[in-house]
Design a protein around this motif. Structure first.
Motif, PDB file in Angstrom:
ATOM      1  N   ALA A 115       0.870  -1.188   0.000  1.00 46.86           N
ATOM      2  CA  ALA A 115       0.000   0.000   0.000  1.00 46.86           C
ATOM      3  C   ALA A 115       0.898   1.227   0.000  1.00 46.86           C
ATOM      4  O   ALA A 115       1.037   1.923   1.000  1.00 46.86           O
ATOM      5  N   VAL A 116       1.530   1.486  -1.139  1.00 49.46           N
ATOM      6  CA  VAL A 116       2.616   2.466  -1.200  1.00 49.46           C
ATOM      7  C   VAL A 116       2.089   3.893  -1.244  1.00 49.46           C
ATOM      8  O   VAL A 116       1.255   4.244  -2.076  1.00 49.46           O
ATOM      9  N   PHE A 117       2.628   4.696  -0.341  1.00 52.18           N
ATOM     10  CA  PHE A 117       2.404   6.131  -0.331  1.00 52.18           C
ATOM     11  C   PHE A 117       3.750   6.814  -0.589  1.00 52.18           C
ATOM     12  O   PHE A 117       4.804   6.175  -0.447  1.00 52.18           O
ATOM     13  N   PRO A 118       3.755   8.091  -0.944  1.00 54.02           N
ATOM     14  CA  PRO A 118       5.044   8.775  -1.150  1.00 54.02           C
ATOM     15  C   PRO A 118       5.951   8.709   0.074  1.00 54.02           C
ATOM     16  O   PRO A 118       7.180   8.746  -0.069  1.00 54.02           O
ATOM     17  N   THR A 218       9.256  11.926  -4.895  1.00 54.01           N
ATOM     18  CA  THR A 218       8.519  11.610  -6.112  1.00 54.01           C
ATOM     19  C   THR A 218       7.203  10.932  -5.739  1.00 54.01           C
ATOM     20  O   THR A 218       6.984  10.591  -4.585  1.00 54.01           O
ATOM     21  N   LYS A 219       6.345  10.707  -6.725  1.00 51.57           N
ATOM     22  CA  LYS A 219       5.044  10.105  -6.452  1.00 51.57           C
ATOM     23  C   LYS A 219       5.142   8.621  -6.133  1.00 51.57           C
ATOM     24  O   LYS A 219       4.238   8.064  -5.517  1.00 51.57           O
ATOM     25  N   ASP A 253      10.851  14.428 -11.229  1.00 57.23           N
ATOM     26  CA  ASP A 253       9.636  15.237 -11.120  1.00 57.23           C
ATOM     27  C   ASP A 253       9.297  15.366  -9.637  1.00 57.23           C
ATOM     28  O   ASP A 253       8.525  14.585  -9.091  1.00 57.23           O
ATOM     29  N   PHE A 254       9.911  16.353  -8.987  1.00 57.74           N
ATOM     30  CA  PHE A 254       9.767  16.506  -7.543  1.00 57.74           C
ATOM     31  C   PHE A 254       8.321  16.856  -7.172  1.00 57.74           C
ATOM     32  O   PHE A 254       7.661  17.635  -7.862  1.00 57.74           O
ATOM     33  N   THR A 255       7.867  16.269  -6.076  1.00 55.76           N
ATOM     34  CA  THR A 255       6.525  16.554  -5.586  1.00 55.76           C
ATOM     35  C   THR A 255       6.540  17.755  -4.639  1.00 55.76           C
ATOM     36  O   THR A 255       7.584  18.130  -4.106  1.00 55.76           O
ATOM     37  N   SER A 256       5.387  18.323  -4.435  1.00 58.80           N
ATOM     38  CA  SER A 256       5.229  19.448  -3.528  1.00 58.80           C
ATOM     39  C   SER A 256       3.980  19.219  -2.687  1.00 58.80           C
ATOM     40  O   SER A 256       2.949  18.781  -3.195  1.00 58.80           O
ATOM     41  N   ASP A 257       4.070  19.475  -1.381  1.00 60.76           N
ATOM     42  CA  ASP A 257       2.910  19.337  -0.509  1.00 60.76           C
ATOM     43  C   ASP A 257       3.043  20.318   0.645  1.00 60.76           C
ATOM     44  O   ASP A 257       3.956  21.142   0.665  1.00 60.76           O
ATOM     45  N   PHE A 258       2.129  20.207   1.618  1.00 57.58           N
ATOM     46  CA  PHE A 258       2.138  21.198   2.696  1.00 57.58           C
ATOM     47  C   PHE A 258       3.326  21.015   3.640  1.00 57.58           C
ATOM     48  O   PHE A 258       3.643  21.917   4.420  1.00 57.58           O
ATOM     49  N   ARG A 259       4.033  19.881   3.556  1.00 53.67           N
ATOM     50  CA  ARG A 259       5.198  19.675   4.396  1.00 53.67           C
ATOM     51  C   ARG A 259       6.456  20.302   3.802  1.00 53.67           C
ATOM     52  O   ARG A 259       7.308  20.808   4.521  1.00 53.67           O
TER      53      ARG A 259
END
Length: 287
Positions: A115-118, A218-219, A253-259
């Motif tokens: 159940a892979v998450f980033p 990454t995703k 393709d770097f991800t971006s989030d609230f962290r």
């Protein structure tokens, strides 16, 4: 969150568990540690198939491999006294960075790998350790390499009615170095950057083999094959590692989030990757 659960099954054999997940007229989902089910939003799922009676937990060493049952908890890995080979040391380092003690006693290795998450911690380790995933349909098994398991998503690799039963990991040879680093805001928080490295160095300090894998930036978990090829056959030193770390960051393709922002991850990744390469090289030279 699963809001429409009507059925709860506790099969005593893998055959029965696989049959429950394979049924065309049922919408059942596997329950292992259960920590990821809280974030699933699928109103069509109405049944849980609990795997706790299937004897899929445990760690054994066979034919120079570490064989870990999919229901083995992260805490069981962390506390296992037989993890003395280089692969075992990487597994221990990875396990020590997974959540809190309470979570480690719930999270299973199979669940963390499937159940892979980033922010999942173990997939990068599986990639650099050449792990093999044993998938069972109750009647036969097939073995999938970590590279193939994470080409898309593990849930896409698993066929209907299949269950991950075991993970097999080569113990690693003498002179192998490892490193694992997870960047997070707090010890128990999700990862901002995850790096795993294995390296083998010859007696003249030449990099014979190296594997680098990332997650959180990454995703999905991924290998840094361009940086690996850049390192192989060259003398191990800080300048080379710095260049390879920058090479690894190219094309991601770097991800971006609230962290953390995409720009932050892009700037910080080479720093931690260089440190991991240095640590793995020092361990390899000392081994």
């Amino acid at each position: 969150m699963l809001k429409n659960i009507k059925n709860y099954y506790i099969p005593e054999t893998i055959e029965k568990a696989c049959a429950l997940t394979a049924a065309d007229n049922a919408r059942n989902v596997v329950l292992a540690g259960g920590t990821h089910l809280g974030v699933i939003e699928d109103s069509s799922i109405d049944g849980l198939v609990d795997l706790k009676k299937l004897s899929l937990a445990g760690i054994k060493h066979s034919d120079n491999k570490i064989c870990i049952g999919s229901m083995t908890t992260i805490q069981q890995i962390l506390k296992n006294s037989q993890m003395k080979c280089s692969s075992g040391k990487l597994l221990i380092k990875c396990a020590s960075r997974v959540g809190s003690t309470l979570l480690r006693n719930s999270i299973t290795l199979g669940g963390n790998c499937t159940a892979v998450f980033p922010w999942s911690d173990f997939p990068p380790a599986m990639l650099v350790l050449n792990a093999q995933f044993v998938l069972s349909n109750g009647k036969s098994e097939r073995i999938i390499s970590a590279d193939d398991f994470y080409k898309t998503r593990p849930t896409d690799v698993l066929k209907k009615g299949e269950i991950l039963s075991e993970i097999r990991i080569p113990e690693g040879t003498k002179g192998s170095g490892i490193s694992f680093h997870k960047v997070s805001k707090t010890k128990n928080d999700f990862s901002l950057i995850t790096v795993a490295v294995t390296m083998k160095i010859s007696s003249d300090s030449t990099v014979e083999d190296v594997k680098i894998a990332l997650n959180a930036v990454t995703k999905k978990p991924s290998r840094c094959t361009a940086a690996e090829e850049m390192l192989k056959g060259k003398k191990a030193d800080e300048k080379l590692f710095a260049e390879a770390a920058c090479k690894a960051a190219e094309g991601i393709d770097f991800t971006s989030d609230f962290r953390a922002s995409r720009e932050y991850r892009q700037e910080v990744l080479p720093v931690y990757l260089r440190r991991c390469l240095t640590e793995a090289a020092e361990m390899a030279k000392g081994g």
